[in-house]
Design an enzyme around this catalytic site. Structure first.
Site, PDB file in Angstrom:
ATOM      1  N   GLY A  10       1.053   4.111 -11.054  1.00  0.00           N
ATOM      2  CA  GLY A  10       1.058   3.820  -9.594  1.00  0.00           C
ATOM      3  C   GLY A  10       2.334   4.439  -9.208  1.00  0.00           C
ATOM      4  O   GLY A  10       3.401   4.259  -9.548  1.00  0.00           O
ATOM      5  N   LEU A  11       1.949   5.178  -8.000  1.00  0.00           N
ATOM      6  CA  LEU A  11       3.075   6.027  -7.499  1.00  0.00           C
ATOM      7  C   LEU A  11       3.060   6.132  -6.118  1.00  0.00           C
ATOM      8  O   LEU A  11       3.196   6.916  -5.334  1.00  0.00           O
ATOM      9  CB  LEU A  11       2.821   7.585  -7.873  1.00  0.00           C
ATOM     10  CG  LEU A  11       2.622   8.041  -9.707  1.00  0.00           C
ATOM     11  CD1 LEU A  11       2.491   9.379  -9.614  1.00  0.00           C
ATOM     12  CD2 LEU A  11       4.342   7.490 -10.244  1.00  0.00           C
ATOM     13  N   ARG A  13       5.499   4.047  -3.005  1.00  0.00           N
ATOM     14  CA  ARG A  13       7.107   4.195  -2.574  1.00  0.00           C
ATOM     15  C   ARG A  13       7.921   3.731  -3.819  1.00  0.00           C
ATOM     16  O   ARG A  13       8.854   4.445  -3.994  1.00  0.00           O
ATOM     17  CB  ARG A  13       7.329   3.482  -1.297  1.00  0.00           C
ATOM     18  CG  ARG A  13       6.706   4.197   0.095  1.00  0.00           C
ATOM     19  CD  ARG A  13       7.193   3.343   1.103  1.00  0.00           C
ATOM     20  NE  ARG A  13       6.422   2.006   1.167  1.00  0.00           N
ATOM     21  CZ  ARG A  13       6.360   0.941   1.924  1.00  0.00           C
ATOM     22  NH1 ARG A  13       7.246   1.425   3.128  1.00  0.00           N
ATOM     23  NH2 ARG A  13       5.812  -0.167   1.726  1.00  0.00           N
ATOM     24  N   GLY A  15       7.045   3.083  -7.159  1.00  0.00           N
ATOM     25  CA  GLY A  15       6.824   3.629  -8.655  1.00  0.00           C
ATOM     26  C   GLY A  15       7.091   5.090  -8.573  1.00  0.00           C
ATOM     27  O   GLY A  15       7.689   5.347  -9.666  1.00  0.00           O
ATOM     28  N   ARG A  34      -4.190   6.698  -9.422  1.00  0.00           N
ATOM     29  CA  ARG A  34      -5.523   6.747  -9.316  1.00  0.00           C
ATOM     30  C   ARG A  34      -5.978   8.129  -8.666  1.00  0.00           C
ATOM     31  O   ARG A  34      -7.104   8.567  -8.716  1.00  0.00           O
ATOM     32  CB  ARG A  34      -6.052   5.492  -8.500  1.00  0.00           C
ATOM     33  CG  ARG A  34      -7.477   5.188  -8.215  1.00  0.00           C
ATOM     34  CD  ARG A  34      -7.903   4.249  -7.827  1.00  0.00           C
ATOM     35  NE  ARG A  34      -7.057   3.747  -6.511  1.00  0.00           N
ATOM     36  CZ  ARG A  34      -7.681   3.847  -5.511  1.00  0.00           C
ATOM     37  NH1 ARG A  34      -8.823   4.489  -5.232  1.00  0.00           N
ATOM     38  NH2 ARG A  34      -6.971   3.447  -4.313  1.00  0.00           N
ATOM     39  N   ASN A  99       4.669  -7.620  -7.204  1.00  0.00           N
ATOM     40  CA  ASN A  99       5.194  -8.764  -6.675  1.00  0.00           C
ATOM     41  C   ASN A  99       4.131  -9.644  -6.834  1.00  0.00           C
ATOM     42  O   ASN A  99       3.413 -10.489  -5.870  1.00  0.00           O
ATOM     43  CB  ASN A  99       5.464  -8.546  -4.985  1.00  0.00           C
ATOM     44  CG  ASN A  99       6.878  -7.997  -4.959  1.00  0.00           C
ATOM     45  OD1 ASN A  99       7.536  -8.198  -5.615  1.00  0.00           O
ATOM     46  ND2 ASN A  99       6.772  -7.494  -3.802  1.00  0.00           N
ATOM     47  N   SER A 125      13.402  -5.307  -7.197  1.00  0.00           N
ATOM     48  CA  SER A 125      14.148  -5.272  -5.703  1.00  0.00           C
ATOM     49  C   SER A 125      14.893  -4.066  -5.699  1.00  0.00           C
ATOM     50  O   SER A 125      15.551  -3.445  -6.477  1.00  0.00           O
ATOM     51  CB  SER A 125      14.850  -6.482  -5.484  1.00  0.00           C
ATOM     52  OG  SER A 125      15.345  -6.454  -4.257  1.00  0.00           O
ATOM     53  N   LYS A 177      12.238 -13.654  -9.068  1.00  0.00           N
ATOM     54  CA  LYS A 177      12.003 -12.240  -8.048  1.00  0.00           C
ATOM     55  C   LYS A 177      11.482 -13.292  -6.606  1.00  0.00           C
ATOM     56  O   LYS A 177      11.765 -12.934  -5.628  1.00  0.00           O
ATOM     57  CB  LYS A 177      10.935 -11.323  -8.597  1.00  0.00           C
ATOM     58  CG  LYS A 177      10.524 -10.415  -7.345  1.00  0.00           C
ATOM     59  CD  LYS A 177      11.833  -9.698  -6.683  1.00  0.00           C
ATOM     60  CE  LYS A 177      11.680  -8.544  -5.856  1.00  0.00           C
ATOM     61  NZ  LYS A 177      10.429  -8.489  -4.986  1.00  0.00           N
ATOM     62  N   ASN A 181      13.044 -13.288  -2.989  1.00  0.00           N
ATOM     63  CA  ASN A 181      12.265 -12.877  -1.559  1.00  0.00           C
ATOM     64  C   ASN A 181      12.492 -14.062  -0.659  1.00  0.00           C
ATOM     65  O   ASN A 181      12.317 -13.907   0.292  1.00  0.00           O
ATOM     66  CB  ASN A 181      10.892 -12.450  -1.929  1.00  0.00           C
ATOM     67  CG  ASN A 181      10.952 -11.134  -2.537  1.00  0.00           C
ATOM     68  OD1 ASN A 181      11.911 -10.596  -3.032  1.00  0.00           O
ATOM     69  ND2 ASN A 181      10.056 -10.279  -2.144  1.00  0.00           N
ATOM     70  N   GLU A 184      15.622 -14.138   0.891  1.00  0.00           N
ATOM     71  CA  GLU A 184      15.679 -12.696   1.603  1.00  0.00           C
ATOM     72  C   GLU A 184      15.163 -13.253   3.112  1.00  0.00           C
ATOM     73  O   GLU A 184      15.829 -12.704   4.115  1.00  0.00           O
ATOM     74  CB  GLU A 184      14.887 -11.667   1.111  1.00  0.00           C
ATOM     75  CG  GLU A 184      14.806 -10.447   1.958  1.00  0.00           C
ATOM     76  CD  GLU A 184      13.966  -9.542   1.058  1.00  0.00           C
ATOM     77  OE1 GLU A 184      13.000  -9.021   1.583  1.00  0.00           O
ATOM     78  OE2 GLU A 184      14.471  -9.057  -0.165  1.00  0.00           O
TER      79      GLU A 184
END
Length: 306
Positions: A10-11, A13, A15, A34, A99, A125, A177, A181, A184
């Site tokens: 998974g690439l 933002r 990854g 993918r 997430n 994060s 996490k 959030n 946040e």
């Protein structure tokens, strides 16, 4: 000797930048996406290895393999786990960095662990700044699995001795996490409301950028979110081109639901979540009905849509 090889699946933002940071720390990174051109382009940019399939990714990694999934929570992550699990061997390690809802991660881990593969849930994060500043990492899993992946956690975090935590068993990473959030949401809402009040007092002619910059030093509200707010206001205080719509990832909702289940009052987080829903137009009907009520009992004028 600790493992220095890792696979990133998974690439997006997050990854892609995590892979870059690991590579810059002299770790051996193999990437898969993918859409294979993303992996190929990243390999050309950095010199890391790109795999054209999950099978190729698994074959490229030495045992025990460490594979970190940075995919959207839900079906995307589950389908990749279902595809990759039969390819793995006992003692390999699978890290879910989505997430994800912590209860889903606990359930997911049972099938993975039954196959003899270690499962780690990792709350991540840092956003687009993670490559430069490092990532805050909240991880859950067995001590043995965490020990094996510690070199990667130390490389991704802001420092080897800070910014990452083995929170507890599987599920605890995503739980911490989730609450992070939720907090946040509340902090962002408070800052936004405060600056809206400052902006509304037009007779003072306040320079919001200067106020934000001043608050960054010595103030009890100083924070990274304030730093980002100050940067935004320094560039544009009017925000005329920005639509007043704020998305929610789901983690604020899970935090509020968990607070209700535990009978713990969390009004700030819950209201901040509801304000995001309001920005998405989900209170439009209620607002229209309120306007009509005022018209009916008090004769107050109703504004019509253009």
């Amino acid at each position: 000797m600790s493992n220095k090889s890792i696979g990133i699946v998974g690439l997006g933002r997050m990854g892609a930048n995590m892979a870059r940071r690991l590579h810059r720390k002299d770790l051996e990174v193999t990437v898969y996406n993918r859409h294979t051109e993303k992996a190929t382009d990243l390999a050309k940019e950095t010199g890391m290895h790109a795999a054209k399939s999950l099978e190729a990714l698994v074959q490229a990694l030495p045992s025990p393999r460490v594979i970190w999934l940075m995919l959207p929570a839900g079906e995307a992550t589950q389908s990749h786990i279902d595809s990759i699990l039969p390819l793995l061997s006992r003692g390999d390690i699978l890290i879910n960095g989505a997430n994800a809802f912590y209860e889903d991660s606990v359930a997911q881990s049972q099938k993975v662990e039954a196959a003899g593969v270690h499962y780690i849930d990792a709350g991540v994060s840092g956003g687009v700044w993670g490559l430069q500043e490092g990532y805050a990492l909240m991880v859950g899993g067995s001590q043995d699995a965490i020990t094996q992946v510690t070199p990667f956690l130390e490389a991704l975090a802001p420092g080897a001795d800070r910014g990452w935590l083995h929170c507890g068993p599987v599920g605890s990473g995503h739980f911490v996490k989730m609450v992070h959030n939720g907090i946040e949401y509340g902090m962002m809402q408070a800052l936004a409301e405060g600056f809206a009040i400052l902006q509304g007092k037009s007779e003072f002619g306040l320079d919001l950028a200067k106020v934000a910059e001043m608050w960054r030093y010595g103030s009890v509200v100083r924070s990274w979110l304030l730093d980002l707010t100050a940067d935004t206001l320094a560039k544009d205080q009017v925000l005329a081109d920005i639509a007043p719509v704020v998305a929610d990832s789901g983690e604020g909702l899970w935090t509020a639901q968990t607070a209700l289940a535990l009978n713990i009052p969390a009004p700030v987080i819950t209201l901040a979540l509801q304000m995001r829903w309001a920005s998405q137009g989900r209170d439009d009907y209620a607002a229209k009905l309120l306007a009509m009520m005022r018209n009916q009992f008090g004769g107050h004028a109703v504004q019509k849509e253009d």
